[in-house]
Enzyme design. Structure first.
Site, PDB file in Angstrom:
ATOM      1  N   SER A   8      53.402  21.599  62.908  1.00 28.45           N
ATOM      2  CA  SER A   8      53.320  21.954  61.488  1.00 28.45           C
ATOM      3  C   SER A   8      52.908  20.755  60.660  1.00 28.45           C
ATOM      4  O   SER A   8      53.604  19.726  60.639  1.00 28.45           O
ATOM      5  CB  SER A   8      54.672  22.469  61.001  1.00 28.45           C
ATOM      6  OG  SER A   8      54.657  22.510  59.588  1.00 28.45           O
ATOM      7  N   MET A  37      53.295  27.840  50.830  1.00 26.07           N
ATOM      8  CA  MET A  37      54.484  28.221  50.044  1.00 26.07           C
ATOM      9  C   MET A  37      54.118  28.320  48.573  1.00 26.07           C
ATOM     10  O   MET A  37      53.376  27.483  48.064  1.00 26.07           O
ATOM     11  CB  MET A  37      55.586  27.178  50.213  1.00 26.07           C
ATOM     12  CG  MET A  37      55.950  26.890  51.652  1.00 26.07           C
ATOM     13  SD  MET A  37      57.348  25.764  51.752  1.00 26.07           S
ATOM     14  CE  MET A  37      57.377  25.431  53.520  1.00 26.07           C
ATOM     15  N   MET A  68      54.326  31.917  53.304  1.00 23.42           N
ATOM     16  CA  MET A  68      55.657  32.139  52.718  1.00 23.42           C
ATOM     17  C   MET A  68      55.436  32.379  51.224  1.00 23.42           C
ATOM     18  O   MET A  68      55.694  31.521  50.383  1.00 23.42           O
ATOM     19  CB  MET A  68      56.551  30.919  52.977  1.00 23.42           C
ATOM     20  CG  MET A  68      57.025  30.848  54.430  1.00 23.42           C
ATOM     21  SD  MET A  68      57.535  29.197  54.911  1.00 23.42           S
ATOM     22  CE  MET A  68      55.943  28.509  55.312  1.00 23.42           C
ATOM     23  N   PHE A 144      61.437  24.363  53.788  1.00 25.71           N
ATOM     24  CA  PHE A 144      61.420  22.907  53.985  1.00 25.71           C
ATOM     25  C   PHE A 144      61.421  22.565  55.471  1.00 25.71           C
ATOM     26  O   PHE A 144      62.008  23.300  56.270  1.00 25.71           O
ATOM     27  CB  PHE A 144      62.648  22.262  53.325  1.00 25.71           C
ATOM     28  CG  PHE A 144      62.700  22.520  51.847  1.00 25.71           C
ATOM     29  CD1 PHE A 144      62.003  21.705  50.957  1.00 25.71           C
ATOM     30  CD2 PHE A 144      63.405  23.614  51.350  1.00 25.71           C
ATOM     31  CE1 PHE A 144      62.028  21.968  49.591  1.00 25.71           C
ATOM     32  CE2 PHE A 144      63.427  23.886  49.984  1.00 25.71           C
ATOM     33  CZ  PHE A 144      62.739  23.054  49.096  1.00 25.71           C
ATOM     34  N   GLY A 145      60.796  21.432  55.779  1.00 26.10           N
ATOM     35  CA  GLY A 145      60.877  20.898  57.129  1.00 26.10           C
ATOM     36  C   GLY A 145      62.179  20.130  57.288  1.00 26.10           C
ATOM     37  O   GLY A 145      62.888  19.870  56.307  1.00 26.10           O
ATOM     38  N   SER A 200      58.844  18.140  61.846  1.00 27.28           N
ATOM     39  CA  SER A 200      59.447  16.806  61.772  1.00 27.28           C
ATOM     40  C   SER A 200      59.632  16.180  63.152  1.00 27.28           C
ATOM     41  O   SER A 200      59.423  14.973  63.319  1.00 27.28           O
ATOM     42  CB  SER A 200      60.775  16.872  61.020  1.00 27.28           C
ATOM     43  OG  SER A 200      61.601  17.861  61.559  1.00 27.28           O
TER      44      SER A 200
END
Ligand code: DX5
Ligand code: ZN
Length: 217
Positions: A8, A37, A68, A144-145, A200
Site C-alpha cells: 500500500s 479516501m 474508501m 489509516f495505516g 507500514s
C-alpha cells in the site's frame, strides 16, 4: 500457492511515488495498492483519480485501487478511465447500488472487488460473490495505516473461502488489508487469504524485498 502481496502506497512518500513504486517493482511486487479516501466514508483524505492516472503512466504493475469513499457510483468511471486494473469499493457505502457498480467495473473489463469493514459480517457479501473477482476483508477500521490487526475478523476469511467453494469461484481473490506483518500474514493465508495488503510493515522495513518475501512464507 504464494499470496499476492499488494504493497500500500499509503505508507510511501507521496512526493516520491515513482521512486517508491520502482522500489516495489525491483523488490518483486506485482501489485500496488492505492488507498483512495474522501474524508467522509473515512476520517482521512488521500488521493483521487488524477493520481491514479499519473501512476498508470509510470508503472506496469497491477493498480489495485481501494475506494474508501461514500459515493463510489459517482466516481467509479473516473477510476476506470484513469487506468485502474482492480477497483474495490465498500459494501457499506451504497448497498442498494452495489450490483450496478460491480457491473460497471466488469463492463469496462476491470477486476471488481467488494470490501467489508471489521464490523460487517461475511454473510452480507454472500449474494455478490458470483459477480466478484475479489473480496477485501478489512482487519482494521479503514482510514489509516499502521493500526493494530483486529483478530476477531479472521473467521471471515474462512467464511469467504467457503462461499468461493459453494459458488465455484476458484479464481476469487480473498484479500486482507490492515495490520499485516510477518505474523498476521500467516494467520490469514492459513485460513485461505490469497492476497495481502501491507503498508507500514513494508515501507518501514530496512529491506523492502525481504519484507515482501516474509509475507509469502
Ligand atoms: C487502511 C488502508 C490500508 C492501509 C494498510 O484504511 O485500507 O490499505 O494502507 O496499512 P497497514 O498495512 O499499515 O495496516
Ligand atoms: Zn486499503
Amino acid at each position: 500457492m504464494e499470496p499476492i502481496i499488494s504493497p500500500s502506497i499509503l505508507s510511501a512518500d507521496f512526493a516520491n511515488l515513482e521512486r517508491d513504486i520502482t522500489k516495489l517493482k525491483e523488490a518483486g511486487a506485482r501489485w500496488v495498492h492505492v488507498d483512495v479516501m474522501d474524508g467522509h466514508f473515512v476520517p482521512n483524505i488521500t488521493i483521487g483519480a488524477p493520481v491514479v492516472k499519473s501512476l498508470r503512466k509510470i508503472t506496469d504493475l497491477t493498480l489495485d485501487v481501494h475506494l474508501m469513499i461514500s459515493d463510489p457510483k459517482k466516481y467509479v468511471s473516473d477510476f476506470i478511465h484513469a487506468g485502474s486494473d482492480i477497483i474495490t469499493f465498500h459494501l457499506e457505502a451504497q448497498s442498494d447500488l452495489t450490483l450496478d457498480i460491480i457491473k460497471e467495473i466488469k463492463t469496462a473489463k476491470k477486476l471488481a472487488g467488494l470490501s467489508i469493514k471489521p464490523k460487517t459480517p461475511a454473510s452480507a457479501i454472500e449474494k455478490y460473490i458470483p459477480y466478484l473477482d475479489l473480496v477485501l476483508i478489512m482487519t482494521v477500521e479503514p482510514g489509516f495505516g499502521g493500526q493494530k490487526f483486529i483478530h476477531e475478523c479472521v473467521q471471515k476469511i474462512a467464511d469467504i473461502k467457503e462461499y468461493a467453494r459453494i459458488y465455484k469461484k476458484d479464481n476469487l481473490y480473498i484479500q486482507v488489508d490492515g495490520g499485516i506483518n510477518n505474523k498476521t500474514s500467516k494467520i490469514c493465508t492459513k485460513l485461505g487469504a490469497n492476497s495481502l495488503v501491507a503498508g507500514s510493515y513494508i515501507f518501514n522495513s530496512d529491506n523492502i524485498k525481504l519484507a515482501i518475501q516474509s509475507l509469502c512464507k
